[in-house]
Design an enzyme around this catalytic site. Structure first.
Site, PDB file in Angstrom:
ATOM      1  N   SER A 157       0.832  -1.200   0.000  1.00 16.14           N
ATOM      2  CA  SER A 157       0.000   0.000   0.000  1.00 16.14           C
ATOM      3  C   SER A 157       0.866   1.249   0.000  1.00 16.14           C
ATOM      4  O   SER A 157       1.760   1.400   0.835  1.00 16.14           O
ATOM      5  CB  SER A 157      -0.909  -0.016   1.240  1.00 16.14           C
ATOM      6  OG  SER A 157      -1.698   1.136   1.282  1.00 16.14           O
ATOM      7  N   GLY A 158       0.583   2.137  -0.938  1.00 12.50           N
ATOM      8  CA  GLY A 158       1.344   3.375  -1.040  1.00 12.50           C
ATOM      9  C   GLY A 158       2.494   3.309  -2.005  1.00 12.50           C
ATOM     10  O   GLY A 158       3.230   4.286  -2.167  1.00 12.50           O
ATOM     11  N   SER A 212      -6.009   0.957  -2.287  1.00  9.27           N
ATOM     12  CA  SER A 212      -7.073   0.115  -2.842  1.00  9.27           C
ATOM     13  C   SER A 212      -7.283  -1.068  -1.906  1.00  9.27           C
ATOM     14  O   SER A 212      -6.360  -1.852  -1.667  1.00  9.27           O
ATOM     15  CB  SER A 212      -6.682  -0.382  -4.235  1.00  9.27           C
ATOM     16  OG  SER A 212      -6.494   0.693  -5.112  1.00  9.27           O
TER      17      SER A 212
END
Length: 1504
Positions: A157-158, A212
């Site tokens: 994530s990121g 997401s």
């Protein structure tokens, strides 16, 4: 690939707890233990097996493909990525795998449309790494091989997975996009669906503000032509638990916060409030996000919904459901009236229950019962069971999760329906945006499923990497059968084996009501106690650890059972299916198996495993491409690269696993020439004696005794550790060589020092002897010089005394004689001047008296004649009332007016001459007076100077004081004369003043009389108007009489058309002419019919003439005197036919159609040049013919009367000669000015458009011809040994500059074509100027995008090619080349920088101001970081220069234009019609001959 042999001084990598890996040099070796001096300054002791060799020859900016690293291991990969990240190179290849590092700032120059064009058709690895390159490779492979493709984007994530996916979609949409005429295309809808899916499927996590929380696989479907025909979006494992449970500092899904920031009317309608008042949102302290406006995002989401086909009613329903979920979460339960029952806790809970029921449009009591009760169906009856408050809260959360999950699925289905799937699609390209491997302090069921996904994808990835290795080995035809491939099959069987896997045990536990997470954990401990990838933590009873490919992850089983259950509660199903809202009811359709009202069990884990299998089946049918996204730091800030964090992500992303697979085979691959260039020092005789690289490599490896290597077709394949062994031997050889060089150099220095000392001693002795001799000689010279000087001084003093006496006597004599002569001359001049002044004064007075008398007489005569004219006018007005006498009076009046006008004109001319003569006389008098004053001042000044000179002479020579120098009598005479002259001057001044006063009075009187004359002229003009009106009245009376006669005639003779009557000279009609008999009427009718036939015949002839003209000029009829015959012929015909002045004509349309059809063949430059010459020349001739401002304003009609003509002639009398000359020149010239109408002006615009179009076609043809050559000219060809050419000069046909010579030949060919067709030089200049600009853009952009081009030898090669272009410009001369050479300024300066030696000594100011002033900071930074010297192995610019550039780039990072480093191609039209006209002013068409084909045609006799 640890070190096998290490020596003191070797550069190695060692592990570091803070930096992961740190470099250093070995300072001590003790068996298997070594001591390393790290670059940080500390000294560490490590085992040899824990140290990895460092490539000291690796470029400072890294390599764009890590398979090219000399040592493919963790520290080498990490250092390469860090080096590239420091220079803003965020993309790197590992074979065909792209690694993308999130920069956490905007880099718009990397994703512009121009950058997209660069990657179209380029092979993977040809340009710098980029997602566009991966997308292009997938698209090209799909079209060429007919195989569907998939692009797998992964990362934590990121890391930037979503943004990378957007870039891939953008590129694929551009490559396979449909025409605009088909409406909004599929690719647009897919791209515009992202905001909707992000609003409902993305949330803030600890590591990313827009993470997401679902997997997305976008299928883009293509037809046989490679055009997008449809698309579909598949989603996987939405994180349902986030709807009800949010950890601090994360947020729930974005849509909840957007809805709370909606407009006031929407908030009031759905009874919303601050997000902090809702239980599902206030579990975390994070409500607002930086740089994110929820209100703005709400409106953007609504707009995106409109785009993807969700209408306003459906949008209202969607947000109504979202609001209902928020209200549902605020329902709290307390104990009910009965035991183990539950009910809404308070009024607030009842309010939210009622609001949720209203929003769901269902019964409030039924909603409460579905939450607080459960119906158990048995064989005999149905039993209703109360739920306790805790179970009721779980039922509430289950309803919220189910509703949100089905809402998300509905949105995805709606988007798919809106996009439109193509069932007949030939191929597809799938883009998978999937979550990466996750390992936190607390890992629950979501992390278990995510890591299962990554294990499956890693297995697929390992198979693909192994397949790539196999393909590489097969391609190089080497033996690889003994290489073992180890995958993660054991871990996957541990998780998903059925029966006996973790998911199977979890499903079994969920099906038993009394099972808990403790029993589930105990069952796993018993089942997998001997499994090597499963373990139990020591300090926990319910946790378990799985050894994944990326590392060990410990999972907490507390909520595994609850999150795995996916019960479809029958009460919830029935309640929402019965909703009055059709949208809500369609989310919960009543299925046939639900009729028994039983709650069904469904496992999320099993369902997710099935989806994963489906996904992998889809991927297995496609050719995969991989993009691994990496997050450089957890602070989400730019310019920070955390080694430990990145290394962990590389492990989780499978990059290290891919490297491990490569290391199992042959991790080091070197091209033959590179291998020989690096290791030829181990066997110098091999490289000297062998011309074959393959044989040389074999001999070298045999000599060093290496085993296990493989020789391919183009590369040498080395096993793990062999590269380090070769480097160690190479360092040993280089060390011995260095020792020998040092020994020889020290001997040379000592010998040189001895010779210098010996030579210095000899030189000192010679110098001392010479110094003594020079002292003796100097003393002798001094004695002789003293005697000579004394003699000369005595002679000089004597001569000086004599000359002073002599010059004094001569000066006094000459001064006295000159003074006497000047006095006499001055007296004569003054006497003559006085006589001249007196004569001019008398002449002036006489002339002034005469002019006054003459002017008074003329004025009196004019006034008297004007008075008589007015009397005559009044008389004429009275007499004009009678019609019969009007014509005679008019003629008489016109004669009188003509006479008066002539007299007035004569008087004005006489007055003008008198004033001019008077002005000249005054000027002469003033000049005479000024001259006399000046002479007086000069005389006075000379007298004063002479008196002062006399005084000085008297003081200097006192011996002559007794001589009378000044004549007193003469001085007195001069003084009296001066006084007399002063009086005359003063009297003249007084007379001049009086004359000026008289002149002023005369001027005023003249102005008054001139005003009276103007008034008289105005009166005459009014008289003319009156006469004109009377003429019109007479004509009106005559026409009325004529009409009346014709009407009466028609009435009596059968309604025939009127015949114009002729009037007599005196205005009366004769009775004979007014009588028309029948024969005359019949004759008139026949005449009109013949006129109509003549007009139609004339039109047919005109049409035939135009056709003949077009048939003639369509052919290539050549040139005459360097000018196109066709253009001249067309212009002469249009001028003769008066087409320019026609209101309506089809001649221009036919000519435009003819030109358009003639230039359809856009590949024949010869044909295009012919028409460019004709159209430009015709445009020039038309431009010169059209009168400026002819259509803007119309001049008032000119009077045709005698008086009007006389008045116009009088007003324009001074310029009548110029007008007649201009008219004569216009009549003699071929080009005549005309007043053009609208069709002619439109034709001019169309002709201008055709000139620009043909110009662009020729320019684009030349660009297309040069395009293929330019791609070969940017990189220097290599010799058979692989070394770059260092000289631009080569012999034979295979010259390295052969491609440059091809460009020169193309330029010469087009230049000759244009010159043969006599194209205007200004157009030739612009064509070559834009072509050279195109060459500059292509070469410069290729230089910035290809690292192998930024080398010293390549700079020399390109510089040699540019020299050929410079020679072409010099030979072509400025007439045709213009400023073409200046257009290459970017590539010239860039190449000039590449070939400079000792770049590390150059400062930034020297580069930016002197070497490359035209290049931007971004361009300089990229060249400096990409540069590497393949010839002399010198360094690039210093790190201080790089740091200065980086600071300037950060300051300009927000400006997209300043951040772009690529040049844009200029395809505009660089000239105007004015430029074309000004360049053709010297063309002479006087002796031009028309087309020979038309000379024989009698209809075109006017051309001769």
């Amino acid at each position: 690939m640890a070190c096998t042999t290490v020596s003191v001084g070797s550069s190695v990598w060692v592990e570091d707890p803070e930096e992961a890996w740190i470099d250093g040099k070995v300072i001590e070796v003790n068996g298997n233990d070594i001591k390393v001096k790290c670059s940080s300054g500390k000294t560490v002791a490590v085992k040899v097996s824990n140290a990895y060799p460092k490539d000291v020859e690796a470029p400072a900016s890294g390599v764009d493909d890590m398979t090219r690293l000399a040592y493919l291991h963790e520290p080498g990969v990490l250092e390469n990525m860090k080096s590239r990240f420091d220079i803003n190179e965020i993309y790197t290849y590992t074979g065909n795998i792209l690694i993308a590092v999130n920069p956490f700032r905007r880099l718009p120059h990397l994703y512009s449309s121009h950058m997209m064009q660069q990657y179209k058709g380029a092979a993977l690895g040809e340009l710098s790494p980029h997602p566009f390159a991966v997308a292009d490779a997938a698209y090209r492979q799909m079209k060429n091989q007919g195989i569907s493709q998939s692009i797998l984007v992964s990362g934590e994530s990121g890391a930037g997975k979503t943004e990378t996916t957007k870039l891939l979609m953008q590129y694929l949409a551009d490559m396979g996009g449909r025409a605009v005429s088909e409406g909004r295309s599929v690719e647009k809808k897919v791209l515009e669906s992202n905001p909707v899916l992000e609003a409902f499927g993305n949330a803030k996590t600890v590591r990313n503000n827009n993470s997401s929380r679902f997997g997305k696989f976008v299928e883009i479907q293509f037809d046989e032509r490679g055009r997008i025909s449809g698309a579909a979006i598949r989603t996987y494992l939405l994180e349902r638990s986030r709807v009800c449970q949010v950890s601090d500092p994360e947020r729930n899904y974005h849509c909840f916060y957007m809805l709370c920031a909606a407009p006031p009317e929407d908030i009031k309608k759905w009874k919303l409030a601050d997000p902090r008042t809702f239980h599902y949102l206030n579990q975390s302290q994070c409500i607002d996000l930086e740089r994110m406006d929820d209100s703005k995002e709400y409106h953007e989401t609504r707009k995106a919904m409109d785009v993807v086909g969700i209408n306003s009613e459906e949008q209202e329903a969607i947000f109504r459901v979202v609001a209902a979920i928020l209200h549902l979460g605020n329902i709290e339960f307390g104990k009910g009236k009965e035991a183990d029952s539950s009910a809404p806790k308070d009024e607030k809970s009842n309010y939210h229950l009622k609001t949720a029921a209203e929003l769901f449009m269902c019964d409030e009591q039924a909603l409460e019962d579905s939450l607080c009760k459960r119906v158990i169906v048995t064989r005999d009856e149905s039993i209703t069971k109360w739920l306790d408050p805790e179970s009721a809260a779980l039922s509430r959360d289950a309803l919220a999760k189910t509703v949100y999950s089905r809402l998300f699925d509905w949105i995805v289905d709606k988007i798919n329906n809106s996009i439109g799937q193509d069932p007949d699609s030939k191929y597809l390209i799938g883009v998978l945006d999937i979550y990466g491997f996750e390992s936190f302090k607390t890992n629950s069921f979501e992390q278990f499923c995510i890591n299962l996904t990554n294990e499956k994808l890693q297995q697929h990835f390992n198979q693909h990497v192994f397949k790539m290795e196999q393909d590489e080995y097969n391609k190089e035809e080497i033996d690889w059968s003994y290489i073992e491939f180890v995958d993660n099959k054991d871990i996957l069987e541990l998780i998903e084996k059925k029966p006996g896997g973790i998911i199977a045990l979890l499903d079994e536990a969920c099906m038993f009501p009394r099972s808990t997470h403790e029993t589930f954990a105990e069952k796993m401990y018993q089942t997998f106690k001997d499994h090597k990838h499963f373990s139990k933590p020591k300090l926990s009873r319910t946790d378990f650890t799985i050894c994944h490919y990326a590392g060990d992850v410990t999972y907490q089983t507390e909520q595994f059972l609850e999150k795995n259950k996916d019960y479809v509660v029958a009460e919830h199903q029935a309640l929402l299916n019965a909703s009055k809202c059709t949208f809500v009811s369609c989310l919960f359709p009543l299925l046939a198996e639900d009729a028994n009202k039983k709650s069904k069990f469904s496992s999320i884990g099993t369902r997710f495993k099935q989806q994963l299998m489906t996904l992998l089946e889809t991927l297995s049918t496609t050719e995969p491409h991989y993009i691994r996204c990496v997050k450089p730091n957890n602070l989400l800030k730019p310019l920070i690269f955390e080694n430990q964090n990145v290394l962990q992500q590389l492990r989780c992303g499978g990059v290290m696993e891919a490297i491990r697979i490569s290391c199992a085979g042959f991790p080091t691959r070197k091209h033959f020439e590179e291998f020989l260039e690096r290791f030829s020092v181990l066997a110098p005789e091999v490289s000297d004696n062998s011309s074959d690289d393959v044989a040389g490599c074999k001999k070298l490896l045999e000599k060093v005794g290496l085993e296990g290597y493989q020789i391919g077709k183009t590369k040498v394949f080395l096993r793990a550790g062999q590269m380090a062994d070769l480097d160690a031997r190479r360092n040993e050889v280089l060390g011995r060589a260095a020792t020998s060089i040092q020994r020889k150099f020290r001997s040379y220095l000592f010998r040189k020092n001895l010779m210098m000392l010996r030579k210095a001693a000899v030189n000192m002795q010679a110098v001392c002897r010479g110094q003594l001799s020079r002292h003796i000689y100097d003393r002798l010279r001094r004695e002789a010089a003293v005697l000579e000087i004394q003699r000369e001084i005595r002679m000089h003093l004597s001569r000086k005394s004599y000359k002073e006496l002599y010059f004094a006597a001569v000066s006094i004599q000459s001064g006295i004689r000159g003074m006497v002569s000047r006095d006499e001359l001055r007296f004569q001049r003054q006497n003559k001047a006085a006589i001249i002044i007196q004569s001019h004064c008398r002449k002036f007075l006489a002339q002034l008296h005469y002019r006054r008398l003459k002017k008074a007489a003329v004025t009196t005569q004019s006034a008297w004649r004007a008075r008589l004219a007015r009397k005559e006018l009044r008389r004429l007005k009275t007499a004009a009332k009678e019609t019969g006498a009007l014509q005679a009076a008019k003629n008489k009046l016109e004669k009188q007016v003509e006479e008066l006008t002539w007299r007035l004109q004569l008087e004005k001319r006489m007055r003008t001459d008198m004033e001019e003569s008077k002005t000249q006389e005054n000027a002469k008098l003033r000049s005479s007076l000024d001259e006399m004053k000046l002479q007086f001042k000069e005389t006075k000044a000379l007298l004063i100077q002479e008196m002062e000179a006399a005084k000085k002479t008297a003081e200097i020579v006192p011996v002559l004081q007794e001589v009378p120098v000044v004549d007193t009598e003469l001085v007195e005479k001069l003084t009296s004369e001066n006084e007399r002259l002063k009086k005359q001057v003063s009297s003249l001044d007084q007379k001049i003043i009086e004359t000026e006063e008289k002149f002023e009075k005369t001027r005023k009187l003249s102005e008054e009389r001139l005003k009276q004359a103007v008034e008289a002229e105005t009166t005459i003009v009014n008289l003319k108007k009156a006469v004109h009106e009377l003429q019109e009245k007479i004509l009106n009376v005559e026409s009325e009489n004529q009409i009346l006669r014709q009407k009466s005639l028609l009435h009596t003779s059968g309604q025939l058309p009127p015949t114009p009557a002729k009037n007599s000279q005196n205005g009366h009609f004769s009775s004979k002419e007014s009588l028309i008999n029948g024969a005359e009427i019949e004759t008139l009718a026949r005449t009109q019919e013949s006129d109509a036939k003549a007009r139609s015949l004339q039109k047919e002839r005109q049409h035939e003439n135009v056709g003949a003209l077009i048939n003639c000029v369509t052919k290539n009829i050549g040139f005459n005197q360097g000018k196109p015959v066709a253009a001249f012929t067309i212009y002469k015909c249009l001028l003769h036919w008066k087409s320019f002045e026609a209101e309506r004509t089809n001649v221009f349309d036919r000519l435009v159609q003819m030109i358009g059809s003639a230039i359809k063949d856009d590949d024949d430059n010869e044909h295009l040049a012919y028409w460019l010459s004709n159209t430009s020349t015709l445009l020039f001739m038309i431009q010169q013919s059209l009168k400026p401002g002819a259509t803007q304003q119309r001049k008032p009609p000119v009077s045709t009367s005698l008086f009007g003509r006389m008045a116009m002639g009088f007003r324009s009398a001074p310029s009548s000669a110029e007008t007649s000359a201009a008219a004569a020149a216009a009549a003699a010239a071929v080009i005549r000015p005309v007043e053009a109408k609208d069709p002619a002006l439109l034709f001019k615009q169309q002709l201008t458009a055709y000139v620009e179009k043909i110009f662009g076609m020729i320019r684009d043809n030349l660009k297309n011809e040069l395009q293929a050559l330019l791609s070969l000219c940017i990189q220097a060809p290599r010799t058979s040994t692989g070394r770059s050419l260092r000289s631009a000069k080569s012999l034979g046909k295979d010259s390295p500059l052969e491609h440059w010579k091809g460009i020169i030949d193309g330029l010469y060919a087009l230049l000759n074509t244009l010159k043969e067709n006599f194209v205007p030089p200004v157009l030739i200049q612009k064509i070559f100027t834009q072509t050279f600009s195109f060459i500059n853009v292509q070469l410069f952009n290729s230089l910035l995008l290809r690292r192998e081009c930024c080398t010293f030898s390549n700079g020399e090669y390109v510089k040699s090619g540019l020299t050929l272009l410079e020679e072409w410009c010099a030979e072509t001369k400025e007439e045709y080349a213009g400023s073409s050479w200046d257009e290459l300024k970017h590539i010239r300066q860039a190449v000039g920088f590449l070939v400079i030696h000792k770049k590390f000594r150059i400062s930034y100011d020297d580069i930016a101001l002197d070497l490359c002033p035209i290049l931007s900071v971004q361009q300089l930074y990229r060249i400096c970081t990409l540069y590497w010297d393949d010839s002399y192995n010198t360094r690039s610019v210093s790190q201080d220069v790089i740091s200065s550039m980086r600071v300037l780039m950060i300051e300009d990072s927000n400006d997209a234009d300043s951040s772009a480093f690529l040049l844009d191609e200029d395809s505009s039209i660089p000239f105007t019609t004015e430029d074309l006209s000004s360049s053709m002013q010297d063309k002479d068409f006087a002796e031009m001959k028309p087309a020979e084909e038309l000379e024989e045609n009698p209809a075109f006799s006017f051309l001769l």
